[in-house]
Design an enzyme around this catalytic site. Sequence first.
Site, PDB file in Angstrom:
ATOM      1  N   GLU A  52       6.842 -14.113 -11.069  1.00 56.19           N
ATOM      2  CA  GLU A  52       5.390 -13.183 -12.292  1.00 56.19           C
ATOM      3  C   GLU A  52       5.773 -13.299 -13.760  1.00 56.19           C
ATOM      4  O   GLU A  52       6.146 -12.329 -14.709  1.00 56.19           O
ATOM      5  CB  GLU A  52       6.153 -11.243 -11.878  1.00 56.19           C
ATOM      6  CG  GLU A  52       5.276 -10.801 -11.015  1.00 56.19           C
ATOM      7  CD  GLU A  52       6.113  -9.692 -10.430  1.00 56.19           C
ATOM      8  OE1 GLU A  52       6.800  -8.966 -11.201  1.00 56.19           O
ATOM      9  OE2 GLU A  52       5.156  -9.247  -9.121  1.00 56.19           O
TER      10      GLU A  52
ATOM     11  N   GLU B  72       3.166 -13.195   0.271  1.00 59.85           N
ATOM     12  CA  GLU B  72       3.216 -11.825   0.244  1.00 59.85           C
ATOM     13  C   GLU B  72       1.921 -10.720   0.115  1.00 59.85           C
ATOM     14  O   GLU B  72       1.597  -9.317  -0.291  1.00 59.85           O
ATOM     15  CB  GLU B  72       3.815 -10.533  -0.558  1.00 59.85           C
ATOM     16  CG  GLU B  72       4.982 -11.481  -2.025  1.00 59.85           C
ATOM     17  CD  GLU B  72       5.604 -11.003  -3.003  1.00 59.85           C
ATOM     18  OE1 GLU B  72       5.203  -9.765  -3.232  1.00 59.85           O
ATOM     19  OE2 GLU B  72       6.392 -11.633  -3.389  1.00 59.85           O
TER      20      GLU B  72
HETATM   21  C1  XIL Z   1       8.858  -5.027  -3.250  1.00 62.00           C
HETATM   22  C2  XIL Z   1       9.496  -4.431  -1.792  1.00 62.00           C
HETATM   23  O1  XIL Z   1       8.650  -4.747  -0.916  1.00 62.00           O
HETATM   24  C3  XIL Z   1       9.792  -2.978  -2.086  1.00 62.00           C
HETATM   25  O2  XIL Z   1      10.718  -3.169  -0.732  1.00 62.00           O
HETATM   26  C4  XIL Z   1      11.214  -2.968  -2.970  1.00 62.00           C
HETATM   27  O3  XIL Z   1      11.255  -1.859  -3.764  1.00 62.00           O
HETATM   28  C5  XIL Z   1       9.990  -3.642  -3.925  1.00 62.00           C
HETATM   29  O4  XIL Z   1       9.491  -4.324  -3.936  1.00 62.00           O
HETATM   30  N1  XIL Z   1       5.736  -8.688  -5.946  1.00 62.00           N
HETATM   31  C6  XIL Z   1       7.185  -9.079  -5.809  1.00 62.00           C
HETATM   32  C7  XIL Z   1       7.808  -8.214  -3.994  1.00 62.00           C
HETATM   33  O5  XIL Z   1       7.766 -10.318  -5.681  1.00 62.00           O
HETATM   34  O6  XIL Z   1       9.571  -9.063  -4.071  1.00 62.00           O
HETATM   35  C8  XIL Z   1       8.335  -6.880  -4.001  1.00 62.00           C
HETATM   36  O7  XIL Z   1       8.728  -6.153  -2.860  1.00 62.00           O
HETATM   37  C9  XIL Z   1       6.851  -6.927  -4.567  1.00 62.00           C
HETATM   38  C10 XIL Z   1       5.742  -7.173  -5.428  1.00 62.00           C
END
Ligand code: XIL
Length: 373
Positions: free
Chosen positions: A157, A262
């Site tokens: 990001e 993701e």
């Molecule tokens: C999220 C997790 O799923 C949660 O459990 C945590 O509280 C916050 O982070 N983008 C990303 C991930 O790259 O690392 C994030 O994961 C979601 C958004």
Amino acid sequence: MTRSPTLLAVAAALLATVSAAAEPPPLKSLKPGGLRLGVALSRAQSDGRDEAGLAIAARHFDSITAENLLKWEAVHPEPDRYDFGPADRYVELGRSHGMFVVGHVLLWHQQTPAWVFAGEGGKKLDRETLLARLRSHITTVVGRYRGRIGGWDVVNEALEEDGTLRRTPWLEAIGEDYVAKAFEFAHQADPAAELHYNDYNLWKPAKRDAAVRLVQGLKAKGLRVDGIGEQAHWGVDDPPLEAIDAALAAIRASGTNALITELDMDVLPRDPDQWGADLAKKARIRAATNVYPDGLPPAVQEQLARRYADVFTLFLKHDVGRVTFWGVTDATSWLDDFPIPGRVNYPLLWDRDGREKPAFAAVAEALRKHAGR
Ligand code: XIL
């Protein structure tokens, strides 16, 4: 006497058919060879406490990502203290199942302890201090799992929606080359590991083009970059398929592997104010958008299934290198608590009881169709 083995064989065959009908084939058995199918594991799963979730992951996927436990705050909470226990178990779990193990994430502006961004002795944070911290963190973490973690999300990001570099302490203290430095340190620590740039909303042309430029710039400096990962925290009808199609085409055309890192689909109505809302507003948004507290209506279930089939068709069309789901079942999805806490969401392929949803069958069907089966 001669007939009983035959009868037994028939009975066994029947039983096999019945149980095969009850249990669909592993998703990974349907995929093309060049595609890794992954899932993010919670700590409860990688520690072995959520046995049901773990069983689903082991049966259907050939890659895992740690949802939280390799983030800086988890693995390196204090300057002189690393907490490798959970990460060690996660990596061993993946290896014992023969899975491709992903490391998420080396550099991010979130889930990073405050000490990382604090200047020495109360002074303003300077380039050399932060670079030294970054180098030592990456060298230690990547070095520990050298040869065992196959791919790293090196930087997460780094871009704003307009394609400029996000104004984080990394940028402010180090300058624009912090991204290159992170890739350089990671490659030094494990020359064989795949290294990825990861971000969200890459279906937006300005951000996608910026990611492509960023990665081309890194490669032009001779740095190793294996892929651009789109997080893909999407909704059931947004972003449009055309935008996803165009983004994957542009990334592939730039000569870099495209990854979906993701994936999940938020089925609840999205309030434009949900991201930055204060507590009172979040409570109001929860009341207005937690619309399926007792189960997903069949029509929405079908919509979700169609959506998954549509996006998978695009992933296969563009030969993406990996698709990783952000969680195993709806019961443990981060979307039950993000961005609005305390809702019931339905973003994944398995329901709250670990049963396959219609979306599971839709993904299996898209994979079969692609394979011509
Ligand atoms: C999220 C997790 O799923 C949660 O459990 C945590 O509280 C916050 O982070 N983008 C990303 C991930 O790259 O690392 C994030 O994961 C979601 C958004």
